[in-house]
Design an enzyme around this catalytic site. Structure first.
Site, PDB file in Angstrom:
ATOM      1  N   LYS A 119     -23.098   0.526 -49.824  1.00  0.00           N
ATOM      2  CA  LYS A 119     -22.120   0.289 -51.336  1.00  0.00           C
ATOM      3  C   LYS A 119     -21.298   1.369 -51.286  1.00  0.00           C
ATOM      4  CE  LYS A 119     -21.639  -3.323 -48.852  1.00  0.00           C
ATOM      5  NZ  LYS A 119     -21.257  -4.938 -48.671  1.00  0.00           N
ATOM      6  N   ARG A 173     -27.342  -7.994 -54.860  1.00  0.00           N
ATOM      7  CA  ARG A 173     -26.795  -7.448 -56.303  1.00  0.00           C
ATOM      8  C   ARG A 173     -26.571  -7.809 -57.137  1.00  0.00           C
ATOM      9  NH1 ARG A 173     -22.347  -6.887 -55.606  1.00  0.00           N
ATOM     10  NH2 ARG A 173     -21.824  -8.234 -52.701  1.00  0.00           N
ATOM     11  N   ASP A 191     -19.224  -4.225 -41.357  1.00  0.00           N
ATOM     12  CA  ASP A 191     -19.173  -3.989 -42.764  1.00  0.00           C
ATOM     13  C   ASP A 191     -18.240  -3.221 -43.595  1.00  0.00           C
ATOM     14  OD1 ASP A 191     -20.376  -5.722 -45.212  1.00  0.00           O
ATOM     15  OD2 ASP A 191     -21.093  -3.763 -46.076  1.00  0.00           O
ATOM     16  N   CYS A 212     -18.974 -14.080 -46.573  1.00  0.00           N
ATOM     17  CA  CYS A 212     -18.250 -14.977 -45.941  1.00  0.00           C
ATOM     18  C   CYS A 212     -18.008 -14.740 -44.410  1.00  0.00           C
ATOM     19  CB  CYS A 212     -17.275 -14.320 -46.652  1.00  0.00           C
ATOM     20  SG  CYS A 212     -17.423 -15.116 -48.745  1.00  0.00           S
ATOM     21  N   ARG A 265     -32.153 -11.017 -45.312  1.00  0.00           N
ATOM     22  CA  ARG A 265     -31.135 -10.685 -44.471  1.00  0.00           C
ATOM     23  C   ARG A 265     -32.138  -9.823 -43.699  1.00  0.00           C
ATOM     24  NH1 ARG A 265     -25.273  -8.512 -46.041  1.00  0.00           N
ATOM     25  NH2 ARG A 265     -25.456 -10.709 -47.829  1.00  0.00           N
ATOM     26  N   TYR A 299     -33.304  -3.423 -53.843  1.00  0.00           N
ATOM     27  CA  TYR A 299     -32.894  -4.212 -52.897  1.00  0.00           C
ATOM     28  C   TYR A 299     -31.285  -4.214 -52.382  1.00  0.00           C
ATOM     29  CZ  TYR A 299     -31.353  -8.219 -50.305  1.00  0.00           C
ATOM     30  OH  TYR A 299     -30.623  -9.484 -49.677  1.00  0.00           O
ATOM     31  N   SER A 316     -18.148 -10.232 -49.198  1.00  0.00           N
ATOM     32  CA  SER A 316     -20.174 -10.549 -49.265  1.00  0.00           C
ATOM     33  C   SER A 316     -20.194 -11.921 -49.093  1.00  0.00           C
ATOM     34  CB  SER A 316     -21.186 -10.183 -50.520  1.00  0.00           C
ATOM     35  OG  SER A 316     -20.299  -8.608 -50.956  1.00  0.00           O
ATOM     36  N   HIS A 324     -14.192  -2.557 -47.354  1.00  0.00           N
ATOM     37  CA  HIS A 324     -14.748  -3.904 -47.074  1.00  0.00           C
ATOM     38  C   HIS A 324     -14.811  -4.336 -45.744  1.00  0.00           C
ATOM     39  CE1 HIS A 324     -17.871  -7.174 -48.507  1.00  0.00           C
ATOM     40  NE2 HIS A 324     -18.616  -6.500 -47.778  1.00  0.00           N
TER      41      HIS A 324
HETATM   42  P1  GTP Z   1     -22.228  -9.220 -46.313  1.00  0.00           P
HETATM   43  O1  GTP Z   1     -23.046  -9.005 -45.042  1.00  0.00           O
HETATM   44  O2  GTP Z   1     -23.212  -9.648 -47.268  1.00  0.00           O
HETATM   45  O3  GTP Z   1     -20.958  -8.217 -46.802  1.00  0.00           O
HETATM   46  O4  GTP Z   1     -21.748 -11.047 -45.830  1.00  0.00           O
HETATM   47  P2  GTP Z   1     -20.785 -11.314 -44.381  1.00  0.00           P
HETATM   48  O5  GTP Z   1     -19.557 -11.131 -44.686  1.00  0.00           O
HETATM   49  O6  GTP Z   1     -21.171 -10.061 -43.070  1.00  0.00           O
HETATM   50  O7  GTP Z   1     -20.838 -13.255 -44.117  1.00  0.00           O
HETATM   51  P3  GTP Z   1     -21.907 -12.764 -42.733  1.00  0.00           P
HETATM   52  O8  GTP Z   1     -20.953 -13.033 -41.134  1.00  0.00           O
HETATM   53  O9  GTP Z   1     -23.406 -13.286 -42.329  1.00  0.00           O
HETATM   54  O10 GTP Z   1     -21.755 -14.663 -43.310  1.00  0.00           O
HETATM   55  C1  GTP Z   1     -22.430 -15.466 -43.915  1.00  0.00           C
HETATM   56  C2  GTP Z   1     -22.708 -16.978 -44.405  1.00  0.00           C
HETATM   57  O11 GTP Z   1     -21.047 -17.318 -43.911  1.00  0.00           O
HETATM   58  C3  GTP Z   1     -23.626 -16.928 -43.194  1.00  0.00           C
HETATM   59  O12 GTP Z   1     -24.606 -18.255 -43.940  1.00  0.00           O
HETATM   60  C4  GTP Z   1     -22.166 -17.963 -41.821  1.00  0.00           C
HETATM   61  O13 GTP Z   1     -24.141 -18.367 -41.390  1.00  0.00           O
HETATM   62  C5  GTP Z   1     -21.462 -18.196 -42.661  1.00  0.00           C
HETATM   63  N1  GTP Z   1     -20.532 -18.512 -42.241  1.00  0.00           N
HETATM   64  C6  GTP Z   1     -20.507 -16.779 -40.769  1.00  0.00           C
HETATM   65  N2  GTP Z   1     -18.601 -17.281 -40.203  1.00  0.00           N
HETATM   66  C7  GTP Z   1     -18.305 -18.878 -40.684  1.00  0.00           C
HETATM   67  C8  GTP Z   1     -17.938 -19.173 -40.654  1.00  0.00           C
HETATM   68  O14 GTP Z   1     -16.508 -19.539 -39.289  1.00  0.00           O
HETATM   69  N3  GTP Z   1     -17.655 -20.964 -40.918  1.00  0.00           N
HETATM   70  C9  GTP Z   1     -18.641 -21.367 -41.451  1.00  0.00           C
HETATM   71  N4  GTP Z   1     -18.518 -22.335 -42.052  1.00  0.00           N
HETATM   72  N5  GTP Z   1     -19.414 -20.538 -42.226  1.00  0.00           N
HETATM   73  C10 GTP Z   1     -19.125 -19.264 -41.448  1.00  0.00           C
HETATM   74  C1  SPV Z   2     -22.735  -7.333 -49.267  1.00  0.00           C
HETATM   75  O1  SPV Z   2     -23.361  -8.112 -50.195  1.00  0.00           O
HETATM   76  O2  SPV Z   2     -21.505  -6.987 -49.290  1.00  0.00           O
HETATM   77  C2  SPV Z   2     -24.098  -6.510 -48.839  1.00  0.00           C
HETATM   78  C3  SPV Z   2     -24.938  -6.765 -48.689  1.00  0.00           C
HETATM   79  O3  SPV Z   2     -23.210  -6.497 -47.266  1.00  0.00           O
HETATM   80  S1  SPV Z   2     -25.567  -5.098 -49.812  1.00  0.00           S
HETATM   81  O4  SPV Z   2     -25.525  -4.281 -49.055  1.00  0.00           O
HETATM   82  O5  SPV Z   2     -26.752  -5.764 -50.625  1.00  0.00           O
HETATM   83  O6  SPV Z   2     -24.211  -4.783 -50.408  1.00  0.00           O
HETATM   84 MN    MN Z   3     -21.005  -6.529 -46.834  1.00  0.00          MN
END
Ligand code: GTP
Ligand code: SPV
Ligand code: MN
Length: 586
Positions: free
Chosen positions: A206, A69, A275, A250, A366, A197, A248, A226
């Protein structure tokens, strides 16, 4: 084709302005998808992955300068600048239209214009909303088909007279100098150009379901957030639904489909969404949540059968991968996936992998996959009324300051905790990674209006119901002095959620601090976990000296919203400052 005259006229005028060679109305069918995939395999925008190990899976490599983004190129164009707030980039609507309309002129010459009618939310839900995305990208169509409910039923919803959000997208020339993601909430309109993207291009996600929807939600009395949504089944079979807002990259996708550790028998997690959540106050005074999406657009790196077995269980078929690496036998690969790194990897840009050139998979690479392929997918995920939310969790990525978990004292303090969130930036957006920034409710990049008004809107729910969810704050990312995570995270986060459920049920203790209720070390179930008491105490610690600084910082941030800031938030700052001062003086 459509019987809706407004829609027909808009499509016609866009086709004329962009000089598209022809118009294709998407029906969302398998046959249509096969045609598009064949077209993309031929023009090289998709590569077929190993059909034995990954049937019906494809790899897409985006332009190397188009991998995340672009917050600095994202605008909220309201008639009055203050309505967008200092939390958004703003441009006057007339100026914004002029800038992008110039770029759209002739941008689809000789190419196909796809019209994607889509529905955000379950079929038959009073909370679902329609949209139409016009795009010149077959990749966008293929992704939207997974992420939203596209085609005939969505079009029928619009033709029945329901309002819809219009989204115009073109990849343009992919030049970042001619890239804009423009939102016109007063016109229910999105104009995006120059990026193919994720969140820049899949406009239902979003742009519509957060930026435009948050604007609508404020005027209509609901919330577009979110947030992931999950159900926590306890050993007695009772399911507690929670929604969680993390910025994002996290941990939302991971938490949404967590597999509890063997040491916590009888606990189970059911996935509703990963999400976005749309939350409405029910007649019963509870907040009910739907997931407007139908698929996951998840971060690949770090995903493995150890960290996220449910996710790995759905990625082997019917998935689109974007910017991951490729093994010599045509399997997707990324840093953190199971097994040793194969020799002869091709990196995300199609080059022979060379560690000197960076990681093999892009850090924001992704997968796109249908939610109903998730092994933990909830049978309530398509319930028209949604699921009743007992707890809201806010959380950030903070190596210091924020404890593993705390519970807000009440709704008002909970809104403060969300508004005061901070997190280290990630690869999900272009820019430096690892900088701590304020990211209220994980909505900094996504709130379609002035944050001060947004917080007032959140606070207003406190007057409307006495059955609102309890609010918590978590941090899985606290580090020790050597920079290692103190908490194992992933499946073990269930231990933290167990305390949360037991708090909701009024069955477990806590210590009251100025920041909120924190578990005593003995309140957390760490059975079978190899963690020292010292680490546990460090994870739960609230250091008053550090928090005095944190609250001063929060106060300064809030003050930048001037007179629009709700007084309840300033009052929370004052209360916490006072309590910390008394604690330090004692
Ligand atoms: P968006 O799709 O961008 O909104 O991200 P998200 O909030 O869904 O995050 P996601 O679950 O994809 O995790 C993002 C990164 O954080 C990945 O590389 C995970 O492996 C890492 N991660 C997720 N949960 C944990 C956790 O509990 N501990 C640690 N250390 N890393 C984590
Ligand atoms: C984020 O960035 O919070 C995502 C991926 O979930 S995107 O669709 O690019 O916003
Ligand atoms: Mn997101």
């Amino acid at each position: 084709m459509t019987t809706n005259a407004d829609l027909a006229a808009w499509v016609k005028s866009v086709a004329e302005h962009t000089q598209a060679a022809r118009i294709h109305w998407c029906d969302g069918s398998d046959a249509e998808n096969e045609t598009l995939v064949a077209r993309m395999l031929e023009d090289g925008s998709l590569l077929r992955l190993n059909p034995q190990t990954h049937p019906n899976c494809f790899l897409h490599r985006s332009a190397p300068n188009d991998v995340a983004r672009v917050e600095h190129l994202t605008f909220v164009c309201t008639a009055i600048q203050e309505d967008a707030g200092q939390n958004n980039n703003w441009m006057a609507p007339a100026e914004a239209h002029r800038v992008v309309d110039d770029l759209y002129a002739g941008c689809m010459r000789g190419r196909i214009l796809y019209v994607i009618p889509y529905l955000m939310g379950p079929y038959g839900s009073p909370y679902s909303r329609a949209g139409v995305e016009i795009t010149d990208s077959a990749y966008v169509v293929a992704n939207m088909r997974i992420m939203a409910r596209i085609g005939a039923r969505a079009l029928a919803h619009i033709e029945a007279g329901n309002s819809f959000v219009r989204g115009l997208h073109s990849v343009g020339d992919l030049n970042p100098n001619r890239r804009y993601i423009m939102h016109f909430p007063e016109e229910l309109l999105i104009k995006s150009i120059g990026s193919g993207y994720g969140g820049n291009a899949l406009l239902g996600k979003k742009c519509h379901a957060l930026r435009i929807a948050s604007w609508q939600a404020r005027t209509e009395g609901w919330l577009a957030e979110h947030m992931l949504i999950l159900g926590l089944e306890d050993p007695s079979g009772n399911i507690t639904y929670v929604a969680a807002a993390f910025p994002s990259a996290c941990g939302k996708t991971n938490l949404a489909m967590l597999v509890p550790p063997a040491a916590l028998p009888g606990w189970k997690v059911w996935t509703v969404g990963d999400d976005i959540a749309w939350l409405h106050l029910g007649d019963d005074g509870q907040l009910w949540a739907i997931n407007p999406e139908a698929g996951f657009f998840g971060v690949a790196p770090g995903t493995s059968s150890k960290t996220n077995p449910n996710c790995m269980g759905m990625l082997g078929r019917n998935a689109i991968y974007t910017n991951v690496a490729l093994s010599p036998d045509q399997q997707p690969w990324w840093e953190g996936i199971d097994g040793p790194q194969p020799a002869g990897l091709i990196d995300w840009q199609g080059r022979t992998y060379d560690p000197k050139l960076g990681p093999a998979a892009h850090p924001n690479s992704r997968f796109t996959v249908a939610a109903n392929q998730c092994p933990s997918y909830s049978i309530q995920a398509n319930a028209p009324e949604g699921v009743p939310i007992s707890a809201i969790i806010f959380g950030g990525r903070r190596s210091t300051v924020a404890p593993l978990i705390y519970q807000a004292l009440d709704w008002e303090h909970g809104v403060f905790a969300g508004a005061a969130m901070a997190s280290e930036t990630t690869a999900a957006a272009v820019g430096q990674v690892g900088l701590v920034r304020r990211d209220p409710m994980a909505m900094k990049p996504f709130c379609g209006y002035n944050f001060a008004d947004y917080w007032s809107h959140w606070l207003s729910f406190g007057q409307r119901s006495s059955r609102l969810p309890k609010i918590f704050h978590v941090n899985w990312f606290r580090k020790d002095h050597d920079g290692r995570f103190l908490w194992p995270g992933y499946g073990d986060n269930m231990r933290v959620l167990k305390w949360l459920v037991e708090r909701c049920q009024g069955r477990i203790g806590a210590v009251r601090t100025p920041i909120g209720y924190v578990p005593r070390t003995e309140d957390l179930d760490v059975a079978g976990l190899d963690i020292s008491r010292v680490s546990l105490e460090a994870l739960l610690a609230i250091d008053p000296t550090i928090w005095v600084r944190e609250v001063a910082d929060i106060g300064a941030y809030f003050a930048s919203f001037d007179a629009r800031l709700p007084s309840a938030l300033a009052a929370q700052v004052a209360r916490i400052k006072g309590e910390l001062a008394r604690q330090l003086a004692a």
